[in-house]
Design an enzyme around this catalytic site. Structure first.
Site, short mmCIF file in Angstrom:
data_model
loop_
_atom_site.label_atom_id
_atom_site.label_comp_id
_atom_site.label_asym_id
_atom_site.label_seq_id
_atom_site.Cartn_x
_atom_site.Cartn_y
_atom_site.Cartn_z
N ALA A 152 0.67 -1.45 0.04
CA ALA A 152 0.39 0.17 -0.32
C ALA A 152 0.57 0.43 0.50
CB ALA A 152 -1.22 0.54 1.44
N GLU A 162 4.66 -5.16 7.26
CA GLU A 162 3.90 -4.12 7.92
C GLU A 162 4.38 -3.42 9.10
OE1 GLU A 162 2.54 -6.44 6.20
OE2 GLU A 162 1.13 -5.57 5.08
C1 HXC Z 1 5.00 4.85 -1.57
C2 HXC Z 1 7.02 3.71 -2.57
C3 HXC Z 1 6.86 2.44 -1.90
C4 HXC Z 1 5.41 1.94 -0.84
C5 HXC Z 1 8.04 1.68 -3.01
N1 HXC Z 1 7.66 3.81 -2.51
N2 HXC Z 1 7.24 1.34 -2.12
N3 HXC Z 1 6.14 3.96 -1.67
N4 HXC Z 1 4.42 3.92 -0.71
N5 HXC Z 1 4.71 1.02 0.02
C6 HXC Z 1 8.91 4.67 -3.53
C7 HXC Z 1 9.68 4.93 -2.76
O1 HXC Z 1 9.30 5.60 -1.57
C8 HXC Z 1 10.94 5.30 -4.14
O2 HXC Z 1 9.95 6.56 -4.43
C9 HXC Z 1 10.01 4.60 -5.58
O3 HXC Z 1 9.38 4.21 -5.01
C10 HXC Z 1 11.75 3.94 -5.24
O4 HXC Z 1 11.55 2.49 -4.37
P1 HXC Z 1 13.60 2.26 -3.00
O5 HXC Z 1 12.37 2.47 -1.82
O6 HXC Z 1 14.29 3.64 -3.83
O7 HXC Z 1 13.58 0.98 -4.61
P2 HXC Z 1 14.72 0.36 -3.34
O8 HXC Z 1 15.86 1.21 -2.64
O9 HXC Z 1 14.63 -0.63 -4.68
O10 HXC Z 1 13.82 -0.27 -2.40
C11 HXC Z 1 12.52 -1.03 -2.55
C12 HXC Z 1 11.80 -1.69 -1.81
C13 HXC Z 1 11.38 -0.37 -0.96
C14 HXC Z 1 12.61 -2.73 -0.80
C15 HXC Z 1 10.80 -2.78 -1.96
O11 HXC Z 1 10.91 0.23 -1.59
C16 HXC Z 1 10.82 -0.47 0.10
O12 HXC Z 1 10.56 -1.39 1.34
N6 HXC Z 1 9.29 -0.08 0.53
C17 HXC Z 1 8.56 -0.52 1.19
C18 HXC Z 1 7.54 -1.78 1.41
C19 HXC Z 1 6.82 -2.12 2.88
O13 HXC Z 1 6.74 -1.73 4.03
N7 HXC Z 1 5.46 -2.20 2.09
C20 HXC Z 1 4.23 -3.03 2.77
C21 HXC Z 1 3.64 -1.11 3.25
S1 HXC Z 1 2.49 -1.53 4.51
P3 HXC Z 1 11.10 7.81 -4.45
O14 HXC Z 1 10.36 8.76 -5.28
O15 HXC Z 1 11.71 8.09 -3.34
O16 HXC Z 1 11.87 7.65 -5.79
C22 HXC Z 1 1.03 -2.00 3.08
C23 HXC Z 1 -0.24 -2.32 4.61
C24 HXC Z 1 -1.38 -3.08 3.04
O17 HXC Z 1 1.41 -2.80 2.89
C25 HXC Z 1 -2.30 -2.58 4.42
C26 HXC Z 1 -3.59 -2.85 3.25
C27 HXC Z 1 -4.19 -1.62 3.10
#
Ligand code: HXC
Length: 258
Positions: A65, A132
């Site tokens: 998300a 999360e």
């Molecule tokens: C918003 C995100 C994002 C996310 C990545 N991006 N994941 N933006 N929400 N979930 C954005 C980054 O901010 C970045 O934008 C661009 O995408 C590229 O990501 P990077 O982090 O620079 O890439 P990388 O170093 O390759 O790392 C990849 C990654 C990391 C390991 C996947 O992005 C990450 O940890 N993302 C979050 C994963 C996460 O926690 N997901 C769960 C979310 S909570 P910029 O603008 O900086 O270039 C959830 C709850 C669901 O899903 C509940 C139901 C509704």
């Protein structure tokens, strides 16, 4: 067909939906989930589609998300407009089979969306996780329920409590994904599987999907009874008659989806 957050196309009787927010690794914001829901409903209604493939990019199926969007929300905001029931669970209304073709990251909500599909084909670079907890929350679109059903309590607890990522090999070993293919073969493999399914009788495929899903939602006794009634019901279809007649006559069946 829709705005560019999802790209849709039809190949044969297969509808393909590609999540397309590459700048954010397909982070699932409200607009993207709305577009996905609309594409799914349109394909569900289209009689020329017998199976749907949901995919992302080679780098990310979906990295979860949208954290930037969620960061600003209060308890009141999330309860007042429950996005999960409004647009995340549209997938659960789709009766046609849906295959997730996952390459790269399927994290958080991305993993949850993949698990809402009927099965997952993973590229060898796929990475699954429910991280999360690292941002101070828990899975919110079924991850804490579907992951243990898919991979056992111990591994699900490990994933949900540590937030660690598992690779495609571990995901296949654990039963989360049905097959792993090289990244450059993912689209072909998913299309091939979907084409096989779309070549079956649609009402029978829907019945089969309903029966397997029942295994997750009821007791064994109730599930077996549901299966038996559904099996009996297939005998009311033209396609059951055609399928068995074709076998006896040593020819390919010609299903009319009736
Ligand atoms: C918003 C995100 C994002 C996310 C990545 N991006 N994941 N933006 N929400 N979930 C954005 C980054 O901010 C970045 O934008 C661009 O995408 C590229 O990501 P990077 O982090 O620079 O890439 P990388 O170093 O390759 O790392 C990849 C990654 C990391 C390991 C996947 O992005 C990450 O940890 N993302 C979050 C994963 C996460 O926690 N997901 C769960 C979310 S909570 P910029 O603008 O900086 O270039 C959830 C709850 C669901 O899903 C509940 C139901 C509704």
């Amino acid at each position: 067909m829709h705005d560019s957050l999802v790209i849709t196309r039809i190949e044969g009787r297969v509808g393909i939906i590609q999540l397309n927010r590459p700048s954010h690794l397909n982070a699932l914001n409200d607009a993207l989930m709305d577009a996905l829901g609309a594409a799914l409903i349109e394909m569900e209604k289209n009689d020329d589609i017998g199976c749907i493939v949901l995919t992302g990019s080679s780098k990310a199926f979906a990295a979860g998300a949208d954290i930037s969007a969620m960061q600003k929300l209060s308890y009141h905001d999330v309860t007042k407009d429950d996005l999960i029931s409004r647009n995340w669970e549209t997938m659960l209304q789709v009766r046609k089979p849906v295959i997730a073709a996952v390459a790269g990251y399927a994290l958080g909500g991305g993993c949850e969306v993949a698990m809402m599909c009927d099965f997952i084909i993973a590229a060898d670079n796929a990475k699954f996780g429910q991280p999360e907890i690292k941002i101070g929350t828990i899975p919110g679109a079924g991850g804490s329920q579907r992951l243990p059903r898919a991979v056992s309590k111990s591994k699900a607890m490990d994933m949900v409590l540590t937030g660690r990522i598992m690779d495609a090999v571990e995901a296949e070993r654990a039963g989360l994904v049905s097959r792993i293919v090289p990244l450059d073969k993912l689209n072909d493999e998913a299309l091939e599987a979907a084409t096989v399914i779309a070549g079956m009788s649609l009402p029978i495929a829907i019945a089969a999907k309903e029966a397997v899903n029942r295994a997750y939602e009821t007791t064994l006794r109730e599930g077996v009874l549901f299966e038996r009634r559904t099996f009996h019901a297939t005998f009311a279809t033209q396609d059951r008659k055609e399928g068995m007649t074709a076998f006896v006559e040593k020819r390919e069946p010609h299903f009319t989806h009736q």
